[in-house]
Design an enzyme around this catalytic site. Structure first.
Site, mmCIF file in Angstrom:
data_model
loop_
_atom_site.group_PDB
_atom_site.id
_atom_site.type_symbol
_atom_site.label_atom_id
_atom_site.label_comp_id
_atom_site.label_asym_id
_atom_site.label_seq_id
_atom_site.Cartn_x
_atom_site.Cartn_y
_atom_site.Cartn_z
ATOM 1 N N LYS A 257 0.830 -1.094 -0.101
ATOM 2 C CA LYS A 257 -0.160 -0.145 0.115
ATOM 3 C C LYS A 257 0.836 1.098 0.170
ATOM 4 O O LYS A 257 1.961 1.254 0.517
ATOM 5 C CB LYS A 257 -0.860 -0.090 1.347
ATOM 6 C CG LYS A 257 -2.247 0.744 1.184
ATOM 7 C CD LYS A 257 -3.320 0.133 0.397
ATOM 8 C CE LYS A 257 -4.478 0.559 0.569
ATOM 9 N NZ LYS A 257 -5.490 -0.095 0.128
ATOM 10 N N THR B 9 -14.785 -2.833 -7.321
ATOM 11 C CA THR B 9 -15.079 -3.026 -5.681
ATOM 12 C C THR B 9 -16.587 -3.159 -5.224
ATOM 13 O O THR B 9 -16.959 -3.944 -4.544
ATOM 14 C CB THR B 9 -14.266 -1.719 -5.025
ATOM 15 O OG1 THR B 9 -13.066 -1.445 -5.638
ATOM 16 C CG2 THR B 9 -14.326 -2.072 -3.462
ATOM 17 N N SER C 204 -8.134 -5.583 -10.870
ATOM 18 C CA SER C 204 -6.916 -5.368 -10.923
ATOM 19 C C SER C 204 -5.979 -6.370 -11.428
ATOM 20 O O SER C 204 -5.142 -6.067 -12.140
ATOM 21 C CB SER C 204 -6.319 -4.573 -9.701
ATOM 22 O OG SER C 204 -6.559 -3.319 -9.471
ATOM 23 N N ASN D 202 -15.704 6.113 -4.712
ATOM 24 C CA ASN D 202 -16.067 5.243 -5.773
ATOM 25 C C ASN D 202 -16.636 4.200 -5.390
ATOM 26 O O ASN D 202 -17.614 3.829 -6.046
ATOM 27 C CB ASN D 202 -14.509 4.776 -6.358
ATOM 28 C CG ASN D 202 -14.662 3.781 -7.421
ATOM 29 O OD1 ASN D 202 -15.039 2.543 -7.155
ATOM 30 N ND2 ASN D 202 -14.641 4.142 -8.444
HETATM 31 N N1 GLU Z 1 -7.418 0.126 -3.048
HETATM 32 C C1 GLU Z 1 -8.039 -1.132 -3.480
HETATM 33 C C2 GLU Z 1 -8.323 -2.132 -2.242
HETATM 34 O O1 GLU Z 1 -8.145 -1.653 -1.017
HETATM 35 C C3 GLU Z 1 -7.536 -1.793 -4.753
HETATM 36 C C4 GLU Z 1 -6.166 -2.372 -4.565
HETATM 37 C C5 GLU Z 1 -5.723 -2.923 -5.879
HETATM 38 O O2 GLU Z 1 -6.539 -2.852 -6.858
HETATM 39 O O3 GLU Z 1 -4.642 -3.364 -6.109
HETATM 40 O O4 GLU Z 1 -8.485 -3.052 -2.140
#
Ligand code: GLU
Length: 434
Positions: A113, A197, A365, A227
């Site tokens: 992250k 998501t 992703s 989003n």
């Molecule tokens: N930020 C999103 C999460 O917390 C997506 C992460 C990603 O696609 O790598 O799952």
């Protein structure tokens, strides 16, 4: 230490709370001490101060970080967050949850992250682009298509991912679409990624409703209108569900008869320039019958389903007792503080944990990364079908594990994740020699 003003809610206790969730699952998996040692520590992290030339002509520093928590299952994967409260503890916790999330849905990824301590609503599109490019300049050697693959998170989006990929390509002097996911479609993004998501969360919501015998007449409250929250509200409303409350950082709007979600989205997106973030709130344009309430009141509404879709630590020891929903779908990362978990479970509230409920984003992703590597792009329906298959399969595995051990869904999701990571660690042969 480059981070100023860390959110008081986000000291080491967020990470400690995240570890406590995992430790609860230890009793149900035959883990070696090696595995615990690996999973209780961050693999590596890098901090940098990003320098941005502001529109005024002056230079401004923004503290930034990237954490690679664990890469036993594959390259680390996870978003980059732009938010004033970003802290080391928060990004570490989010990278930890990504590790578990990728394992629960069986992706060949570890967890990572990133974050920048910034209020993006105060920046122009040009300043946000400079910040995005500065982030990649600072972390170009730390990330990579087979090492660590960023994506959008809170207050980052496809436009920003496009700028970041472009910067990475300039630095490396080649085309590397797979270095980052959540890109615009014309720069190698995947169809369906922007709704992934929420759509993944919707498939999970349907599975959970079926198990709990909750039908179409139920009421739903959604906390957060970014989003994830916005697309979830749209999906649910389009499917004929009654969304009675939504909120953003400025407040919430409630209507027991049901909100006009299409109207709220249109209002929220008004005057938004490409690349900039809106400061318009869902609660400053109420229609007849709508009532303005606070985020705290939204969480405590008498609804059937509560969907926290914003930030961590919103259901805490203080308000858990007042939550009235029968089902909580965690579309945000870490919305339930660890001490609140057992209060909810004592009240018989079923919580579908973040590491399962919001995994749809990283699943698509992964599909995007696969398409980038193959140079071959899928139709939207194929993305949706494969997403549904992944999410329902993961739900079933987690549900079965919870039935088997009579444990809550969060603990059983950790059991599923831990087993996969343990198998990878063991397969690498790093056995103790005693
Ligand atoms: N930020 C999103 C999460 O917390 C997506 C992460 C990603 O696609 O790598 O799952």
């Amino acid at each position: 230490m480059v981070f100023k003003n860390p959110n008081p809610m986000c000291k080491e206790e967020l990470f400690e709370g995240a570890l406590a969730q995992m430790r609860k699952a230890y009793a149900y998996v035959d883990l070696t001490d090696n595995v615990k040692e690996v999973l209780e520590h961050t693999k590596e992290m890098l901090q940098a101060n990003l320098l941005v030339r502001m529109d005024s002509g002056s230079l401004k520093v923004f503290p930034a970080i990237r954490v690679r928590y664990n890469d036993e299952l594959g390259p680390t994967k996870g978003g980059i967050r732009f938010h004033p409260n970003v802290s080391v503890d928060e990004v570490k916790s989010l990278a930890f949850w990504m590790t578990m999330k990728c394992a629960v849905v069986n992706l060949p990824y570890g967890g990572g992250k990133g974050g920048v301590q910034v209020d993006p609503k105060r920046l122009s599109a040009r300043e946000i682009e400079s910040l995005a490019r500065a982030y990649i300049k600072a972390f170009a050697d730390f990330i990579g298509p087979d090492k660590d693959i960023p994506a959008p998170d809170v207050y980052t989006n496809a436009t920003i991912m496009g700028w970041m990929m472009d910067e990475y390509n300039d630095i490396t002097r080649k085309q590397n679409p797979a270095v980052i996911t959540g890109k615009p479609l014309n720069l190698g993004g995947s169809k369906g990624r922007n709704v992934a998501t929420s759509l993944g969360g919707y498939y999970i919501f349907k599975e959970a409703c079926e198990r709990l015998d909750l039908g179409k007449g139920i009421t739903i409250a959604i906390q957060g209108f970014g989003n994830a929250g916005m697309h979830m509200a749209k999906l649910l409303a389009n499917e004929g569900y009654r969304v009675v409350a939504v909120s953003d950082s400025k407040g919430a709007v409630y209507n027991p008869v049901g909100l006009d979600i299409a109207h709220l989205i249109e209002h929220k997106q008004k005057r938004r320039k490409e690349g900039e973030f809106s400061s318009i709130s869902v609660c400053d344009n109420c229609r007849e019958g709508d009532k303005k309430i606070t985020n705290e009141e939204l969480l405590e509404l008498k609804v059937d389903v509560l969907i926290p879709a914003a930030l961590e630590n919103v259901i805490t020891r203080k308000n858990a007792d007042k939550i009235k929903a029968k089902l909580v779908i965690e579309l945000a990362n870490g919305p339930t503080a660890t001490e609140a978990d057992h209060i909810l479970s004592k009240k018989g509230i079923v919580v579908v944990p973040d590491i399962l409920a919001n995994a749809g984003g990283v699943v698509v992703s992964y599909f995007e990364w696969v398409q980038n590597k193959a140079g071959f792009y899928w139709e939207e329906q194929k993305v949706f079908d494969r997403l549904r298959a992944k999410m329902t399969r993961a739900f079933e595995e987690v549900y079965l594990e919870s039935e088997k051990h009579k444990i809550d869904l969060r603990t059983s999701a950790y059991v599923v994740a831990l087993k996969r990571i343990m198998e990878a660690i063991e397969a690498k042969g790093r056995h103790p020699y005693d």
